[in-house]
Design a protein around this motif. Structure first.
Motif, PDB file in Angstrom:
ATOM      1  N   UNK A   1       0.658  -1.043  -0.028  1.00  0.00           N
ATOM      2  CA  UNK A   1       0.003   0.030   0.038  1.00  0.00           C
ATOM      3  C   UNK A   1       0.656   1.235   0.012  1.00  0.00           C
ATOM      4  N   UNK A   2       1.862   1.167   0.712  1.00  0.00           N
ATOM      5  CA  UNK A   2       2.777   2.466   0.848  1.00  0.00           C
ATOM      6  C   UNK A   2       4.172   2.253   0.054  1.00  0.00           C
ATOM      7  N   UNK A   3       4.332   2.424  -0.967  1.00  0.00           N
ATOM      8  CA  UNK A   3       5.507   2.234  -1.642  1.00  0.00           C
ATOM      9  C   UNK A   3       6.385   3.356  -0.964  1.00  0.00           C
TER      10      UNK A   3
ATOM     11  N   UNK B   1       2.847  13.755  12.426  1.00  0.00           N
ATOM     12  CA  UNK B   1       3.948  12.872  12.671  1.00  0.00           C
ATOM     13  C   UNK B   1       5.295  13.453  12.180  1.00  0.00           C
TER      14      UNK B   1
ATOM     15  N   UNK C   1       3.636   9.246  16.905  1.00  0.00           N
ATOM     16  CA  UNK C   1       2.212   8.468  16.692  1.00  0.00           C
ATOM     17  C   UNK C   1       1.293   9.147  15.997  1.00  0.00           C
ATOM     18  N   UNK C   2      -0.018   8.724  16.091  1.00  0.00           N
ATOM     19  CA  UNK C   2      -1.245   9.193  15.642  1.00  0.00           C
ATOM     20  C   UNK C   2      -1.098  10.938  15.875  1.00  0.00           C
ATOM     21  N   UNK C   3      -1.352  11.768  14.777  1.00  0.00           N
ATOM     22  CA  UNK C   3      -1.433  13.191  15.186  1.00  0.00           C
ATOM     23  C   UNK C   3      -1.960  13.544  16.358  1.00  0.00           C
TER      24      UNK C   3
ATOM     25  N   UNK D   1      -5.806   6.645  -4.538  1.00  0.00           N
ATOM     26  CA  UNK D   1      -4.692   5.863  -5.249  1.00  0.00           C
ATOM     27  C   UNK D   1      -5.170   4.835  -6.154  1.00  0.00           C
TER      28      UNK D   1
ATOM     29  N   UNK E   1      -9.861   6.406  -1.751  1.00  0.00           N
ATOM     30  CA  UNK E   1     -10.274   7.126  -0.387  1.00  0.00           C
ATOM     31  C   UNK E   1     -11.104   8.387  -0.870  1.00  0.00           C
TER      32      UNK E   1
ATOM     33  N   UNK F   1     -10.070  11.300  -0.248  1.00  0.00           N
ATOM     34  CA  UNK F   1      -9.944  12.033   0.824  1.00  0.00           C
ATOM     35  C   UNK F   1      -8.592  11.838   1.282  1.00  0.00           C
ATOM     36  N   UNK F   2      -8.127  12.950   1.759  1.00  0.00           N
ATOM     37  CA  UNK F   2      -6.728  12.907   2.522  1.00  0.00           C
ATOM     38  C   UNK F   2      -6.588  13.531   3.795  1.00  0.00           C
ATOM     39  N   UNK F   3      -5.993  13.151   4.826  1.00  0.00           N
ATOM     40  CA  UNK F   3      -5.837  13.796   6.185  1.00  0.00           C
ATOM     41  C   UNK F   3      -4.570  14.420   5.972  1.00  0.00           C
TER      42      UNK F   3
ATOM     43  N   UNK G   1      -2.106  15.346   7.779  1.00  0.00           N
ATOM     44  CA  UNK G   1      -0.905  14.780   8.366  1.00  0.00           C
ATOM     45  C   UNK G   1      -0.677  13.242   7.469  1.00  0.00           C
ATOM     46  N   UNK G   2      -1.416  12.908   6.649  1.00  0.00           N
ATOM     47  CA  UNK G   2      -1.041  11.994   5.842  1.00  0.00           C
ATOM     48  C   UNK G   2      -0.349  12.215   4.427  1.00  0.00           C
TER      49      UNK G   2
ATOM     50  N   UNK H   1       4.109   3.616   9.486  1.00  0.00           N
ATOM     51  CA  UNK H   1       3.120   2.824   8.611  1.00  0.00           C
ATOM     52  C   UNK H   1       2.851   1.387   9.267  1.00  0.00           C
TER      53      UNK H   1
ATOM     54  N   UNK I   1     -13.410  10.788   5.796  1.00  0.00           N
ATOM     55  CA  UNK I   1     -13.486   9.418   4.938  1.00  0.00           C
ATOM     56  C   UNK I   1     -14.823   8.658   5.116  1.00  0.00           C
TER      57      UNK I   1
ATOM     58  N   UNK J   1       0.877   7.239  12.186  1.00  0.00           N
ATOM     59  CA  UNK J   1      -0.462   7.952  11.698  1.00  0.00           C
ATOM     60  C   UNK J   1      -1.438   7.191  10.849  1.00  0.00           C
TER      61      UNK J   1
ATOM     62  N   UNK K   1      -6.280   2.728   3.615  1.00  0.00           N
ATOM     63  CA  UNK K   1      -6.356   1.394   3.470  1.00  0.00           C
ATOM     64  C   UNK K   1      -7.470   0.881   3.801  1.00  0.00           C
TER      65      UNK K   1
ATOM     66  N   UNK L   1       9.992  -1.005   1.337  1.00  0.00           N
ATOM     67  CA  UNK L   1       8.664  -1.174   2.110  1.00  0.00           C
ATOM     68  C   UNK L   1       9.168  -1.495   3.612  1.00  0.00           C
TER      69      UNK L   1
END
Lengths: 303, 303
Positions: free
Chosen positions: A7-9, A171, A195-197, A278, A287, A289-291, A293-294, B100, B146, B196, B201, B228
């Motif tokens: 998912x996250x190259x 992050x 961690x999570x924002x 994506x 999605x 949408x994007x956050x 912090x992403x 991630x 989302x 984050x 996903x 990755x």
């Protein structure tokens, strides 16, 4: 069978990435890697070396931190004074709280023999937000529950309302720890989000920079087992060998080799869209949408 | 001076916390710690031991993972079969990608001598979302970019729209890695979110549980330096000693000692509000909002 979760190259940091074939359909959806490969040299900027720190931990692990004099001018200046006095040398990472922050400073800071701040100030007025005039503001198309508008200013994530603008706790963002008084965070004790924002901290504490390289040396440290993630034993702390201003190092040291994609570039805007939706063989449901912090803030080694 | 950044008081896990004084004003704002101290025993639930895993890493580090048969019944069943066959014993953590995921499974999975899945299935239909009937749904007062609605079902973060409901990729959530085919994630390769929330996903891969204890043993591992975040050398991997179903262990093993605050309890609702608007001496500007993935899911050791 090895399952890839592709998912996250990882951002390709290679400086010799190949541009897509010229006969590719102009309308073809692009991935972030393709956009970066096709970006022009003019879309990248060097780091702001006079306002960048190179922090070396024990074992030679290095983190590069770009400070932000636009949003936190007084705190930035104070930290630069501290670094030039070699205040941080020999201090330590004193706290790692899972899904929250890694924090460093003077382990003896609360005893009766703290390290002297020398020419630096012990109090700095709060720089929790500034006036709205902080342009150019590259606005995200998506809403944000914490602020009317979010986007980017000069490579940093920013939120704003009608009156003011402020850096946000994504992050990798670095802030100046404080006690209860708003002016009690002069930058001698710093933290980075791991961690999570924790966006509830926005406008409550001075954010002053972000880690642009070496984040893994700060995020993967053992968590402290004392209250708030402070280490209970001195032996658990990670020592700071040195913190230097990049502009004072030959060729900027580790920071001099890096360049960041300008957040005002067309390629950055294209990346936001590519990450909002994506489109590759792996994703089944974009999605839309994007956050804030992403959104990735690409950094690479200069060619 | 030691600066505290007292923003995120650690959840008190003590089972003998003291309730606030009876003469405190009933209208006084409460912190999370105060709400937990005043909660009733009936608001806490044991873990779902027949659907909970106890994973022991080298050195005896233990993580407790509660699976979710409501949202991922087939994947949960397959993982339980794998665990009872001791499939995971002797495998390893093969990937840690900063901000991630941490991922574990068979290092030889993509070679011509993978470990046998035995009685478990090699393909499981995608369980990316389910029908909307997944109640009781405790809805957050705040919006989410989302999904139309977000909240909690049975201790897990959930999003939903008019037709369906799905688990969300918050910190600590566990999913079943897959290749490009939607049914290629049978649960033999698992990942946990360590950064984050990668909400992109959601609805693209089967989430099947969450880490309720021991997250620090998965989040603080050295990051892999291969593509990755895969480790490049076998020696860099962390070995898995065993993965057991908690119900098969005496008194549920490490999982049997834990209880979780019910997400349908009044105390949980009070915690959401206390975290949306933090009111203590440190905070100057309550956020008036909370992100789904910032809501704490309290777990404590039984008294």
């Amino acid at each position: 069978m090895r399952l890839a979760l592709a998912a996250a190259a990882a951002l390709a940091l290679s400086s010799c990435a190949t541009a897509p074939a010229a006969d590719a359909p102009a309308s073809a959806p692009k991935t972030m890697a393709e956009i970066i490969a096709a970006s022009s040299a003019a879309e990248w900027r060097p780091l702001d070396l006079p306002n960048t720190l190179v922090m070396t931990l024990s074992g030679g692990r290095t983190a590069v931190i770009e400070l932000n004099p636009t949003f936190a001018p007084k705190t930035t200046t104070n930290i630069l004074i501290l670094a030039r006095q070699r205040y941080f040398d020999g201090l330590a990472i004193v706290r790692v709280q899972d899904n929250f922050v890694t924090q460093w400073g003077d382990p003896d800071g609360e005893t009766d023999h703290p390290k002297s701040l020398g020419a630096a100030s012990a109090k700095i007025p709060a720089e929790f937000f500034r006036d709205r005039v902080a342009s150019p503001f590259v606005k995200l198309p998506d809403g944000d529950g914490f602020a009317p508008e979010v986007g980017f200013v000069g490579g940093f994530p920013v939120a704003r309302n009608g009156q003011s603008a402020w850096l946000t706790h994504c992050y990798g963002m670095v802030g100046a720890g404080r006690n209860n008084d708003p002016d009690s965070g002069p930058g001698n004790e710093l933290y980075v989000v791991i961690g999570h924002a924790p966006r509830q901290l926005d406008r409550n504490i001075t954010l002053v920079g972000r880690v642009v390289q070496g984040m893994e040396h700060l995020s993967a440290l053992p968590r402290g087992t004392g209250p708030l993630g402070f280490y209970e034993q001195p032996s658990q702390r990670t020592a700071i060998e040195s913190v230097r201003v990049a502009a004072d190092l030959p060729q900027g040291g580790a920071a001099g080799k890096l360049e960041a994609l300008s957040t005002t570039s067309a390629s950055f805007t294209a990346i936001i869209e590519a990450r909002r939706n994506r489109r590759d063989d792996w994703y089944k449901q974009p999605a839309g949408h994007i956050d804030l912090c992403s959104v990735p803030l690409p950094v690479r080694t200069k060619s």
